[in-house]
Design an enzyme around this catalytic site. Structure first.
Site, mmCIF file in Angstrom:
data_model
loop_
_atom_site.group_PDB
_atom_site.id
_atom_site.type_symbol
_atom_site.label_atom_id
_atom_site.label_comp_id
_atom_site.label_asym_id
_atom_site.label_seq_id
_atom_site.Cartn_x
_atom_site.Cartn_y
_atom_site.Cartn_z
ATOM 1 N N HIS A 1 -3.738 -5.167 0.865
ATOM 2 C CA HIS A 1 -3.196 -5.513 2.184
ATOM 3 C C HIS A 1 -3.314 -7.018 2.438
ATOM 4 O O HIS A 1 -4.229 -7.456 3.134
ATOM 5 C CB HIS A 1 -3.935 -4.748 3.283
ATOM 6 C CG HIS A 1 -3.557 -3.312 3.393
ATOM 7 N ND1 HIS A 1 -2.540 -2.861 4.216
ATOM 8 C CD2 HIS A 1 -4.046 -2.218 2.770
ATOM 9 C CE1 HIS A 1 -2.426 -1.547 4.102
ATOM 10 N NE2 HIS A 1 -3.331 -1.126 3.231
ATOM 11 N N CYS B 1 0.842 -1.208 0.000
ATOM 12 C CA CYS B 1 0.000 0.000 0.000
ATOM 13 C C CYS B 1 0.875 1.256 0.000
ATOM 14 O O CYS B 1 1.553 1.525 -0.979
ATOM 15 C CB CYS B 1 -0.974 -0.043 1.182
ATOM 16 S SG CYS B 1 -2.319 1.156 1.016
ATOM 17 N N GLU C 1 -1.680 -8.721 4.473
ATOM 18 C CA GLU C 1 -1.551 -9.007 5.913
ATOM 19 C C GLU C 1 -2.898 -8.870 6.625
ATOM 20 O O GLU C 1 -3.127 -9.503 7.650
ATOM 21 C CB GLU C 1 -0.480 -8.100 6.539
ATOM 22 C CG GLU C 1 -0.928 -6.714 6.971
ATOM 23 C CD GLU C 1 -1.266 -5.770 5.811
ATOM 24 O OE1 GLU C 1 -1.043 -6.136 4.635
ATOM 25 O OE2 GLU C 1 -1.765 -4.666 6.089
#
Ligand code: MN
Length: 241
Positions: free
Chosen positions: A217, A112, A219
């Site tokens: 994202h 990002c 994660e």
């Protein structure tokens, strides 16, 4: 030996016993994913860029994390209304991190804001605010529970190492960003795009620097999402050398 993965972080004022204190902030999702895929995470607090060559030499891999906006002046942009949470100390630290990572060919995963600062560090530019610069674009700034759910497709270049790592040519990705790459730095090629043409992934044009940049994202999607787990596992493998 498990690889040591440095993760860049932000700074924020938080409530404390003295009222408010500036804190280094990094969501635990990053360290959880690194641990889940075989790495050992260390947090890199923004600070003196002069220490970065020595710091980088001790790391096996680097994650440039998400966060607030990159200072528009760094790429000839404007302070549009949507621009928020600019931190010049973090910007300076991460610009130096990117350049040192390139120089030392450190395996890097830029997420990002991380992909955005990498692009700026290497000569690219950003849309300061997608809704202003590309009003026809999809809604890329999702909030609430949506951050953990796929929001749009990212069409991956089938010949890219990123598609190979993820194991698919279409990634279903979350989307928590209001900025995006405009001019892509010459060292990168676009290897992932959203249905509206917004850049969702880059990798270097040559193999010297093992790096992936993703606008989404992984994660946040977490280790329970097979594609996100494969991406992190492939990155940690690169760091393990
Ligand atoms: Mn998006």
């Amino acid at each position: 030996m498990r690889p040591i993965i440095g993760i860049s972080a932000g700074r924020r004022l938080v409530k404390s016993s003295e009222g408010k204190t500036r804190a280094t902030v990094l969501y635990t999702t990053y360290s959880e994913m690194v641990r889940a895929t075989g790495g050992i995470p260390v947090v890199l607090p923004p600070g003196d860029p002069a220490e970065i060559p020595e710091l980088i030499a001790r790391l096996d891999g680097l994650i440039l994390s998400g966060g607030g906006d990159v200072e528009p002046a760094l790429y000839g942009g404007e302070h549009l209304d949507g621009v928020y949470a600019v931190d010049p100390v973090r910007d300076a630290f991460e610009l130096a991190l990117v350049r040192a990572a390139v120089a030392q060919r450190l395996p890097t995963l830029a997420i990002c804001r991380g992909m955005q600062i990498a692009n700026v560090a290497l000569g690219g530019t950003l849309f300061e605010d997608i809704a202003t610069r590309r009003p026809q674009a999809l809604a890329h700034q999702v909030k609430g529970e949506g951050v953990r759910e796929p929001q749009h497709a990212a069409y991956l270049d089938s010949g890219s190492s990123l598609a190979q790592a993820i194991g698919d040519e279409v990634a279903k990705v979350n989307s928590i960003h209001h900025q995006a790459l405009d001019d892509v730095a010459a060292v990168f090629r676009v290897v992932g795009t959203a249905p509206d043409g917004i850049v969702e992934a880059v990798e270097p044009t040559n193999d010297d620097w093992p790096m992936w940049g993703v606008q989404w994202h992984p994660e946040y999607l977490g280790a329970g999402d097979p594609a996100s787990r494969r991406l992190f596992a492939a990155f940690v493998d690169r760091a393990a050398g």
